[in-house]
Write an enzyme that holds these catalytic residues in place. Sequence first.
Site, PDB file in Angstrom:
ATOM      1  N   LYS A  77       0.820  -1.205   0.000  1.00  0.00           N
ATOM      2  CA  LYS A  77       0.000   0.000   0.000  1.00  0.00           C
ATOM      3  C   LYS A  77       0.860   1.265   0.000  1.00  0.00           C
ATOM      4  CE  LYS A  77      -4.190  -1.947   2.031  1.00  0.00           C
ATOM      5  NZ  LYS A  77      -3.785  -3.340   1.891  1.00  0.00           N
ATOM      6  N   LYS A 119      -3.709   0.540   8.616  1.00  0.00           N
ATOM      7  CA  LYS A 119      -4.037  -0.429   7.574  1.00  0.00           C
ATOM      8  C   LYS A 119      -2.814  -1.290   7.260  1.00  0.00           C
ATOM      9  CE  LYS A 119      -6.344   1.305   4.191  1.00  0.00           C
ATOM     10  NZ  LYS A 119      -6.661   2.008   2.916  1.00  0.00           N
ATOM     11  N   GLY A 125      -9.494  -7.220   2.284  1.00  0.00           N
ATOM     12  CA  GLY A 125     -10.683  -7.775   2.915  1.00  0.00           C
ATOM     13  C   GLY A 125     -10.941  -7.245   4.308  1.00  0.00           C
ATOM     14  N   GLY A 126     -10.396  -6.056   4.625  1.00  0.00           N
ATOM     15  CA  GLY A 126     -10.617  -5.483   5.943  1.00  0.00           C
ATOM     16  C   GLY A 126      -9.727  -6.049   7.029  1.00  0.00           C
ATOM     17  N   GLU A 236      -9.266   0.586  -6.296  1.00  0.00           N
ATOM     18  CA  GLU A 236     -10.231   1.040  -5.297  1.00  0.00           C
ATOM     19  C   GLU A 236      -9.973   2.498  -4.926  1.00  0.00           C
ATOM     20  OE1 GLU A 236     -10.362  -1.628  -2.004  1.00  0.00           O
ATOM     21  OE2 GLU A 236     -11.057  -3.306  -3.220  1.00  0.00           O
ATOM     22  N   ARG A 254      -6.254  -9.099  -8.479  1.00  0.00           N
ATOM     23  CA  ARG A 254      -6.935 -10.389  -8.620  1.00  0.00           C
ATOM     24  C   ARG A 254      -8.370 -10.127  -9.039  1.00  0.00           C
ATOM     25  NH1 ARG A 254     -10.138 -10.104  -4.113  1.00  0.00           N
ATOM     26  NH2 ARG A 254      -9.267  -9.045  -2.297  1.00  0.00           N
TER      27      ARG A 254
END
Length: 686
Positions: A77, A119, A125-126, A236, A254
């Site tokens: 990230k 994060k 997926g959180g 996203e 993916r």
Amino acid sequence: MHVQMADEAYRIGPAPSAESYLCMDKIIEVCKRSGAQAVHPGYGFLSENANFAERLAEEGIVFIGPPASAIVSMGSKSESKNIMLAAGVPCVPGYHGTNQDPEFLLQEAKRIGFPVLIKAVHGGGGKGMRTVDTAASFHDALASAKRESLKSFGDDTVLVERYITRPRHVEVQVFGDSRGEVVSLWERDCSVQRRNQKIIEEAPAPGLSPELRAELSGKAIAAAKAVNYVGAGTVEFIFDNDTQEFYFMEMNTRLQVEHPVTEMITGLDLVEWQLEVAAGNPLPLSQAAIPLHGHAFEARIYAENPRNNFLPDSGRLLYLSTPPPTHIFAPEVPASALESARPEDAALFPTTSPSCLSIPPSMRLEQGFGSGAQIGVFYDPMIAKLVVHGRDRTEALRVLRKALEEYKVVGVHTNVEFLRTLASCGAFVDGEVETGFIPKYFQELFPVVGEPEPEVLAQAALFAVLRDGPKHVKGAGASPWVSLASRRFGGDRPERVITLQSEGEGAEPVTVTVVPKLDGLFDVTVRTPSSQTAFSSVSAQLTGTTELHSTIESHSTSTTIVSQPPPPNVPASTSPNTMERLHVFHGGRKSTLVLPSPTWLLSLGGDVLSAAKGALKAPMPSLVVEVRVEVGQRVEKGQAVVVLESMKTETVLRAVVGGVVRAVGCKKGEMVEEGRELVDVEEEES
């Protein structure tokens, strides 16, 4: 189910993913044994693991996904944000460096300004994600995020960035090929979430202007081209509802769980596209030829209890009835649309087909478990995906609500009722979505559960009477003791009194008196603490083991009623967990009624589940991650005492009273069943 559907199956290890799905050597060995030429990595596990992609390449096996270099760049990230900034893609302000010292990260959080978001750098997926509102709670949240990230992804590196107060989660589906071409297949909105995980997704995103859609698609394509992306990917974005600005969040290298909504609005098979690109072929369509038809929703059916903070559930699916799926939406783009489309207008004006107006609404069901299947604790609690398509958002919502009304599950808690309430919520219908939607509209999404209607109580009692009554066996050798209905000598009509009680604390028992008459008719009287309702000459008969056909006050209906027996070898008690349940599906709603144990039976067993006020029990089958107290230790109310993990989700149990620990009934690494008493705290006198 996937094993039953496969032509060949190879066991790669036990249920824990660290011993099976995350073992590269075992998967490569199966590839060689089976003669597989390629690996489709699915949604999770190794799907975004660059080492796995490289290992497959070394073995001459095709990885159906992007090149390892793109996974590395977008999998981090922090690195991905640097790449995006260089490519002109806006990013959320934050710290994305390598210094992981807790005090340093705390100072960075203060510099950014609370609230902040912690994060996992290699997450998804959180998982490994925590929102922190104050400096005092930062260190606990950081430790929890790192621990969860390490277990889920093998890396506990995190970043810290500004938490946007009213964000939307908007993502763009992109596809690239080995020739350097990249296209956008439009965007999805995945804003409504719990625990930073998606519940419902839709495409296209509601309320976006054509200009904003074009800008989002353009930035997503630029992001993919910046890393020479090949295959299916999702860029996203966080969309700020207050400023109408969007920021790059991350790229999932993916196929997404929610890809069916994109398939429904484009009529394209994204997995087929993956295989084409992995084989070295060009993208099947250019940007100008990609359709955008109607609107689609995907509702994720989870084994969880929304009214208990969405805690995951596990157990056996005792009963499952699903709405019948219709055909998969697959339109074709007319040649006239392709001829009139200009390349420079491709992102701004997607091609549409007039024939879309004649396409009927459709429903698609992707099921992971069937009736009788066991929902375990090792994986995500999603058991199915319900996907619908309509000519517009209003029609798609109508199809979704109808399908959810027909979806019936017994054996585990599910979010079906919650999803139906969500799909009917005024703000959601109006498209006013944001990631904080659930807490913002909590009262509407979780209305007070009232007592079931008298008609429902009457049907439950009739079901119990007919089920327990004599089975009308016919034939020459049939005994009258089993072939004739119940009766008393002397001519009086026998009556049956059924006691029912709703689930939940404070529910008062109700009594239903059923008096049989001639010709399969019954007089039924429902008595609640506040009212009495009488139904005369009710016609009722069982048309199956779970189907009751009844006519009450000239209204005929078929109702599904499923009996859930109490657990075996458990003494009777006043706890609903030790009683028989009747699950009544009526009018699109599910009512669960408990048949209380009789008084004489309770006197034999006692209340085995009664516990002290300070006792903490496992809310679900779980793995004990950490035990933070020991016998004799003094704890404060609200202090964390045990950390559990179930279905990839951590749960912290906190002391409900202040006092002294008198017993600890678990240890680190142990699997504990639901209801196990883990810690007992003796409350101190104030």
